[in-house]
Design a protein around this motif. Structure first.
Motif, PDB file in Angstrom:
ATOM      1  N   GLN A  32      68.486  -9.994 -19.248  1.00  0.00           N
ATOM      2  CA  GLN A  32      68.658  -9.100 -17.916  1.00  0.00           C
ATOM      3  C   GLN A  32      67.193  -8.870 -17.293  1.00  0.00           C
ATOM      4  N   LYS A  33      67.167  -9.147 -15.974  1.00  0.00           N
ATOM      5  CA  LYS A  33      65.816  -8.810 -15.396  1.00  0.00           C
ATOM      6  C   LYS A  33      66.308  -8.341 -14.077  1.00  0.00           C
ATOM      7  N   THR A  34      65.868  -7.054 -13.825  1.00  0.00           N
ATOM      8  CA  THR A  34      65.757  -6.473 -12.442  1.00  0.00           C
ATOM      9  C   THR A  34      64.685  -6.249 -11.542  1.00  0.00           C
ATOM     10  N   LYS A  35      64.705  -6.557 -10.510  1.00  0.00           N
ATOM     11  CA  LYS A  35      63.589  -6.464  -9.382  1.00  0.00           C
ATOM     12  C   LYS A  35      64.073  -5.615  -8.519  1.00  0.00           C
ATOM     13  N   VAL A  36      63.428  -4.643  -7.599  1.00  0.00           N
ATOM     14  CA  VAL A  36      63.685  -3.736  -6.733  1.00  0.00           C
ATOM     15  C   VAL A  36      62.733  -3.953  -5.257  1.00  0.00           C
ATOM     16  N   TYR A  37      63.750  -4.156  -4.408  1.00  0.00           N
ATOM     17  CA  TYR A  37      63.157  -4.379  -3.047  1.00  0.00           C
ATOM     18  C   TYR A  37      63.474  -3.237  -2.049  1.00  0.00           C
ATOM     19  N   ARG A  38      62.356  -2.664  -1.425  1.00  0.00           N
ATOM     20  CA  ARG A  38      62.705  -1.603  -0.120  1.00  0.00           C
ATOM     21  C   ARG A  38      62.641  -2.056   1.129  1.00  0.00           C
ATOM     22  N   ARG A  39      63.287  -1.371   1.818  1.00  0.00           N
ATOM     23  CA  ARG A  39      63.405  -1.500   3.324  1.00  0.00           C
ATOM     24  C   ARG A  39      63.785  -0.400   4.245  1.00  0.00           C
ATOM     25  N   LYS A  40      63.148   0.034   5.133  1.00  0.00           N
ATOM     26  CA  LYS A  40      63.588   1.020   6.161  1.00  0.00           C
ATOM     27  C   LYS A  40      64.280   0.522   7.181  1.00  0.00           C
ATOM     28  N   SER A  85      65.665 -16.723   0.517  1.00  0.00           N
ATOM     29  CA  SER A  85      65.524 -15.658  -0.475  1.00  0.00           C
ATOM     30  C   SER A  85      64.482 -14.793   0.013  1.00  0.00           C
ATOM     31  N   LYS A  86      63.404 -15.018   0.908  1.00  0.00           N
ATOM     32  CA  LYS A  86      62.659 -14.006   1.556  1.00  0.00           C
ATOM     33  C   LYS A  86      63.469 -12.850   2.462  1.00  0.00           C
ATOM     34  N   ILE A  87      64.391 -13.638   3.058  1.00  0.00           N
ATOM     35  CA  ILE A  87      65.212 -12.500   3.845  1.00  0.00           C
ATOM     36  C   ILE A  87      66.146 -11.724   2.943  1.00  0.00           C
ATOM     37  N   GLU A  88      66.675 -12.340   1.990  1.00  0.00           N
ATOM     38  CA  GLU A  88      67.547 -11.357   1.221  1.00  0.00           C
ATOM     39  C   GLU A  88      66.637 -10.393   0.348  1.00  0.00           C
ATOM     40  N   ARG A  89      65.555 -10.679   0.099  1.00  0.00           N
ATOM     41  CA  ARG A  89      64.667  -9.844  -0.451  1.00  0.00           C
ATOM     42  C   ARG A  89      63.743  -8.920   0.265  1.00  0.00           C
ATOM     43  N   PHE A  90      63.951  -8.920   1.511  1.00  0.00           N
ATOM     44  CA  PHE A  90      63.265  -7.876   2.475  1.00  0.00           C
ATOM     45  C   PHE A  90      61.833  -8.448   2.581  1.00  0.00           C
ATOM     46  N   LYS A  91      61.455  -9.573   2.332  1.00  0.00           N
ATOM     47  CA  LYS A  91      60.165 -10.135   2.358  1.00  0.00           C
ATOM     48  C   LYS A  91      59.877 -10.731   3.849  1.00  0.00           C
ATOM     49  N   LEU A  92      60.952 -11.146   4.389  1.00  0.00           N
ATOM     50  CA  LEU A  92      60.779 -11.551   5.870  1.00  0.00           C
ATOM     51  C   LEU A  92      61.819 -10.600   6.448  1.00  0.00           C
ATOM     52  N   LYS A  93      61.562  -9.784   7.280  1.00  0.00           N
ATOM     53  CA  LYS A  93      62.410  -8.860   8.079  1.00  0.00           C
ATOM     54  C   LYS A  93      62.774  -9.445   9.276  1.00  0.00           C
ATOM     55  N   GLN A 110      69.334   6.283  13.289  1.00  0.00           N
ATOM     56  CA  GLN A 110      68.224   6.697  12.295  1.00  0.00           C
ATOM     57  C   GLN A 110      67.947   5.857  11.205  1.00  0.00           C
ATOM     58  N   LYS A 111      66.662   5.775  11.028  1.00  0.00           N
ATOM     59  CA  LYS A 111      66.390   4.765  10.011  1.00  0.00           C
ATOM     60  C   LYS A 111      66.306   5.552   8.642  1.00  0.00           C
ATOM     61  N   ASN A 112      66.835   4.717   7.537  1.00  0.00           N
ATOM     62  CA  ASN A 112      66.952   4.905   6.295  1.00  0.00           C
ATOM     63  C   ASN A 112      66.383   4.357   5.413  1.00  0.00           C
ATOM     64  N   LEU A 113      65.835   4.826   4.054  1.00  0.00           N
ATOM     65  CA  LEU A 113      65.118   3.845   3.285  1.00  0.00           C
ATOM     66  C   LEU A 113      66.327   3.160   2.391  1.00  0.00           C
ATOM     67  N   TYR A 114      66.248   2.006   2.188  1.00  0.00           N
ATOM     68  CA  TYR A 114      67.170   1.243   1.131  1.00  0.00           C
ATOM     69  C   TYR A 114      66.718   0.356   0.122  1.00  0.00           C
ATOM     70  N   GLU A 115      67.433   0.626  -0.991  1.00  0.00           N
ATOM     71  CA  GLU A 115      66.707  -0.109  -2.155  1.00  0.00           C
ATOM     72  C   GLU A 115      67.772  -1.264  -2.525  1.00  0.00           C
ATOM     73  N   ASP A 164      72.655  -5.047  -6.115  1.00  0.00           N
ATOM     74  CA  ASP A 164      73.295  -3.572  -5.678  1.00  0.00           C
ATOM     75  C   ASP A 164      72.246  -3.033  -4.364  1.00  0.00           C
ATOM     76  N   MET A 165      73.065  -2.571  -3.378  1.00  0.00           N
ATOM     77  CA  MET A 165      72.268  -1.923  -2.484  1.00  0.00           C
ATOM     78  C   MET A 165      72.493  -0.437  -2.495  1.00  0.00           C
ATOM     79  N   TYR A 166      71.205   0.254  -2.398  1.00  0.00           N
ATOM     80  CA  TYR A 166      71.414   1.754  -2.347  1.00  0.00           C
ATOM     81  C   TYR A 166      70.791   2.340  -1.221  1.00  0.00           C
ATOM     82  N   LYS A 167      71.310   3.509  -0.715  1.00  0.00           N
ATOM     83  CA  LYS A 167      70.423   4.245   0.379  1.00  0.00           C
ATOM     84  C   LYS A 167      69.815   5.159  -0.504  1.00  0.00           C
ATOM     85  N   VAL A 168      68.655   5.517  -0.044  1.00  0.00           N
ATOM     86  CA  VAL A 168      67.792   6.463  -0.821  1.00  0.00           C
ATOM     87  C   VAL A 168      67.561   7.730   0.004  1.00  0.00           C
TER      88      VAL A 168
END
Length: 224
Positions: free
Chosen positions: A7-15, A53-61, A93-98, A111-115
């Motif tokens: 199991q390996k988990t990576k976290v990506y963030r976007r506002k 993959s870049k879009i899905e992981r918020f690397k290309l917004k 309103q803009k929120n921070l998502y993980e 798993d998408m979270y609103k922070v």
């Protein structure tokens, strides 16, 4: 003795706004429901294989309108309105998502979270489970399909099909219709990659443009 799960988990963030996340969710859901990998969608769009993959992981917004239209076409989304929630009031309103992407031995979990920074807590927005597309459970049928695609495209080269530039999604649709079955894009990718390595007069090349790449017979390639 039980073997521990890898199991390996990576976290990506976007506002961003709620609407952005809802559109993201429906885009991801459509890809998963069609059993396509991010690489396959990128291929059909005529983009580098890491594009989705870049879009899905918020690397290309931010992406161009042309790319968005092509993505909807490849994912078989009828219109932008199909991605929009109806009858739901959304905050601007803009929120921070993980986004937590967990890779297991046979699947990938999104798993998408609103922070809530002030409350120091996270609220889950959605959970989606995708297959691990690197695993091939049907090796014999895959080999047989690759063989059929290869023979078919070999005939099409002689028939002049590649005398004009052909988009990846165009070739894919053509193969599905003529072979009278759905062709896995990954298998078409393999055959086309093999054709790129030919060294005779029937060699195929992949030509890039600002809208994506296309395939054409090397002798018929036109200069930009």
């Amino acid at each position: 003795m039980k073997i521990a799960k890898i199991q390996k988990t990576k976290v990506y963030r976007r506002k961003c706004e709620e609407l952005d996340i809802l559109i993201y969710y429906r885009m991801l859901l459509q890809r998963i429901s069609r059993h396509l990998s991010p690489e396959e969608v990128s291929f059909l769009m005529g983009k580098p294989l890491d594009f989705m993959s870049k879009i899905e992981r918020f690397k290309l917004k931010r992406i161009f309108v042309h790319d968005l239209v092509t993505m909807y076409h490849v994912l078989e989304i009828n219109s932008m309105s199909a991605m929009m929630p109806l009858g739901v009031e959304l905050s601007s309103q803009k929120n921070l998502y993980e986004l937590h992407v967990t890779t297991l031995a046979d699947r990938v979990i999104y798993d998408m979270y609103k922070v809530d920074v002030e409350q120091d807590q996270k609220v889950i927005e959605f959970k989606l489970i995708d297959a691990l597309h690197d695993i091939d459970h049907y090796k014999n049928s895959t080999a047989e399909e690759v063989k059929k695609i290869n023979a078919f495209l070999d005939e099409q080269i002689d028939a002049g099909y590649f005398n004009e530039e052909k988009r990846p999604d165009e070739i894919h649709n053509f193969c599905c219709v003529k072979l009278e079955k759905y062709i896995d894009p990954k298998n078409l990718m393999k055959v086309l990659d093999d054709l790129l390595n030919w060294s005779d007069e029937r060699k195929i090349v992949r030509k890039k443009s600002k809208y994506g790449f296309a395939y054409v017979l090397a002798d018929c390639e036109r200069p930009d």
